[in-house]
Scaffold this motif. Structure first.
Motif, PDB file in Angstrom:
ATOM      1  N   ILE A  64      -2.769   0.879 -20.052  1.00  0.00           N
ATOM      2  CA  ILE A  64      -3.941   1.735 -19.910  1.00  0.00           C
ATOM      3  C   ILE A  64      -3.483   3.155 -20.206  1.00  0.00           C
ATOM      4  N   GLN A  65      -4.152   3.789 -21.146  1.00  0.00           N
ATOM      5  CA  GLN A  65      -3.743   5.135 -21.527  1.00  0.00           C
ATOM      6  C   GLN A  65      -4.318   6.160 -20.561  1.00  0.00           C
ATOM      7  N   VAL A  66      -3.434   6.952 -19.978  1.00  0.00           N
ATOM      8  CA  VAL A  66      -3.798   8.065 -19.109  1.00  0.00           C
ATOM      9  C   VAL A  66      -2.894   9.235 -19.461  1.00  0.00           C
ATOM     10  N   GLN A  67      -3.340  10.435 -19.155  1.00  0.00           N
ATOM     11  CA  GLN A  67      -2.546  11.613 -19.468  1.00  0.00           C
ATOM     12  C   GLN A  67      -1.722  12.114 -18.291  1.00  0.00           C
ATOM     13  N   ASN A  68      -2.055  11.651 -17.082  1.00  0.00           N
ATOM     14  CA  ASN A  68      -1.317  12.123 -15.914  1.00  0.00           C
ATOM     15  C   ASN A  68      -1.495  11.154 -14.744  1.00  0.00           C
ATOM     16  N   LEU A  69      -0.745  11.417 -13.692  1.00  0.00           N
ATOM     17  CA  LEU A  69      -0.779  10.552 -12.509  1.00  0.00           C
ATOM     18  C   LEU A  69      -2.157  10.551 -11.854  1.00  0.00           C
ATOM     19  N   LYS A  70      -2.830  11.689 -11.871  1.00  0.00           N
ATOM     20  CA  LYS A  70      -4.166  11.772 -11.277  1.00  0.00           C
ATOM     21  C   LYS A  70      -5.119  10.774 -11.940  1.00  0.00           C
ATOM     22  N   GLU A  71      -5.083  10.689 -13.263  1.00  0.00           N
ATOM     23  CA  GLU A  71      -5.940   9.736 -13.976  1.00  0.00           C
ATOM     24  C   GLU A  71      -5.587   8.292 -13.618  1.00  0.00           C
ATOM     25  N   ALA A  72      -4.312   8.005 -13.483  1.00  0.00           N
ATOM     26  CA  ALA A  72      -3.891   6.649 -13.111  1.00  0.00           C
ATOM     27  C   ALA A  72      -4.378   6.307 -11.710  1.00  0.00           C
ATOM     28  N   MET A  73      -4.216   7.239 -10.776  1.00  0.00           N
ATOM     29  CA  MET A  73      -4.650   6.991  -9.402  1.00  0.00           C
ATOM     30  C   MET A  73      -6.171   6.839  -9.338  1.00  0.00           C
ATOM     31  N   GLN A  74      -6.901   7.605 -10.155  1.00  0.00           N
ATOM     32  CA  GLN A  74      -8.356   7.467 -10.217  1.00  0.00           C
ATOM     33  C   GLN A  74      -8.740   6.074 -10.717  1.00  0.00           C
ATOM     34  N   ASP A  75      -8.034   5.595 -11.736  1.00  0.00           N
ATOM     35  CA  ASP A  75      -8.304   4.256 -12.262  1.00  0.00           C
ATOM     36  C   ASP A  75      -8.041   3.189 -11.199  1.00  0.00           C
ATOM     37  N   LEU A  76      -6.948   3.327 -10.467  1.00  0.00           N
ATOM     38  CA  LEU A  76      -6.652   2.367  -9.392  1.00  0.00           C
ATOM     39  C   LEU A  76      -7.729   2.424  -8.310  1.00  0.00           C
ATOM     40  N   TRP A  77      -8.184   3.617  -7.997  1.00  0.00           N
ATOM     41  CA  TRP A  77      -9.252   3.784  -6.999  1.00  0.00           C
ATOM     42  C   TRP A  77     -10.521   3.059  -7.466  1.00  0.00           C
ATOM     43  N   GLU A  78     -10.871   3.241  -8.744  1.00  0.00           N
ATOM     44  CA  GLU A  78     -12.067   2.602  -9.295  1.00  0.00           C
ATOM     45  C   GLU A  78     -11.929   1.080  -9.329  1.00  0.00           C
ATOM     46  N   LYS A  79     -10.706   0.582  -9.402  1.00  0.00           N
ATOM     47  CA  LYS A  79     -10.456  -0.865  -9.359  1.00  0.00           C
ATOM     48  C   LYS A  79     -10.420  -1.366  -7.912  1.00  0.00           C
ATOM     49  N   ASN A  80     -10.655  -0.444  -6.969  1.00  0.00           N
ATOM     50  CA  ASN A  80     -10.621  -0.777  -5.540  1.00  0.00           C
ATOM     51  C   ASN A  80      -9.244  -1.308  -5.141  1.00  0.00           C
ATOM     52  N   THR A  81      -8.213  -0.664  -5.689  1.00  0.00           N
ATOM     53  CA  THR A  81      -6.832  -1.043  -5.428  1.00  0.00           C
ATOM     54  C   THR A  81      -6.162   0.062  -4.645  1.00  0.00           C
ATOM     55  N   SER A  82      -5.411  -0.311  -3.650  1.00  0.00           N
ATOM     56  CA  SER A  82      -4.691   0.700  -2.875  1.00  0.00           C
ATOM     57  C   SER A  82      -3.215   0.310  -2.790  1.00  0.00           C
ATOM     58  N   PRO A  83      -2.423   0.756  -3.764  1.00  0.00           N
ATOM     59  CA  PRO A  83      -0.993   0.437  -3.740  1.00  0.00           C
ATOM     60  C   PRO A  83      -0.341   0.986  -2.483  1.00  0.00           C
ATOM     61  N   SER A  84       0.533   0.212  -1.904  1.00  0.00           N
ATOM     62  CA  SER A  84       1.130   0.653  -0.648  1.00  0.00           C
ATOM     63  C   SER A  84       2.649   0.682  -0.678  1.00  0.00           C
ATOM     64  N   CYS A  85       3.252   0.308  -1.779  1.00  0.00           N
ATOM     65  CA  CYS A  85       4.704   0.312  -1.853  1.00  0.00           C
ATOM     66  C   CYS A  85       5.127   1.022  -3.127  1.00  0.00           C
ATOM     67  N   LEU A  86       5.913   2.066  -2.952  1.00  0.00           N
ATOM     68  CA  LEU A  86       6.409   2.821  -4.092  1.00  0.00           C
ATOM     69  C   LEU A  86       7.919   2.695  -4.112  1.00  0.00           C
ATOM     70  N   ARG A  87       8.453   2.228  -5.211  1.00  0.00           N
ATOM     71  CA  ARG A  87       9.895   2.110  -5.376  1.00  0.00           C
ATOM     72  C   ARG A  87      10.327   3.193  -6.352  1.00  0.00           C
ATOM     73  N   ALA A  88      11.145   4.121  -5.889  1.00  0.00           N
ATOM     74  CA  ALA A  88      11.497   5.245  -6.741  1.00  0.00           C
ATOM     75  C   ALA A  88      12.954   5.631  -6.569  1.00  0.00           C
ATOM     76  N   GLY A  89      13.486   6.209  -7.620  1.00  0.00           N
ATOM     77  CA  GLY A  89      14.851   6.725  -7.584  1.00  0.00           C
ATOM     78  C   GLY A  89      14.814   8.215  -7.360  1.00  0.00           C
ATOM     79  N   GLN A  90      15.686   8.920  -8.039  1.00  0.00           N
ATOM     80  CA  GLN A  90      15.762  10.361  -7.886  1.00  0.00           C
ATOM     81  C   GLN A  90      14.527  11.040  -8.462  1.00  0.00           C
ATOM     82  N   LEU A  91      14.149  12.142  -7.842  1.00  0.00           N
ATOM     83  CA  LEU A  91      13.044  12.940  -8.349  1.00  0.00           C
ATOM     84  C   LEU A  91      13.566  14.112  -9.123  1.00  0.00           C
TER      85      LEU A  91
END
Length: 91
Positions: A64-91
């Motif tokens: 899914i093409q998005v330009q930023n994290l906000k757009e991705a989170m909006q898409d997940l919200w519209e899909k009624n999805t609430s991710p609860s686990c984030l796996r991340a390394g260094q910031l």
């Protein structure tokens, strides 16, 4: 939720491994700026649902093409999805 580098370095499965678990499988989400992802990674070869967000089309994987994290989170919200686990390394 993981970034592309985690997919490339760790090849995670992001699945529930509890034998007694009977609930819904978690939705797996990948963020990639470059779109360079191994098509044979576990996330894309096991038949389970994975969503990839990227600023560009990824030829060998559904994305899914998005330009930023906000757009991705909006898409997940519209899909009624609430991710609860984030796996991340260094910031």
């Amino acid at each position: 939720m993981v970034g592309a580098e985690t997919v490339r370095q760790d090849n995670p499965r992001l699945t529930v491994r509890l034998p007694e678990y009977k609930g819904k499988r978690p939705l797996r989400v990948v963020f990639s700026k470059s779109g360079h992802l191994p098509k044979d990674a576990h996330l894309f070869s096991d038949g389970l649902e994975t969503i990839i967000y990227s600023p560009q089309k990824i030829p060998h994987l559904p994305s899914i093409q998005v330009q930023n994290l906000k757009e991705a989170m909006q898409d997940l919200w519209e899909k009624n999805t609430s991710p609860s686990c984030l796996r991340a390394g260094q910031l």
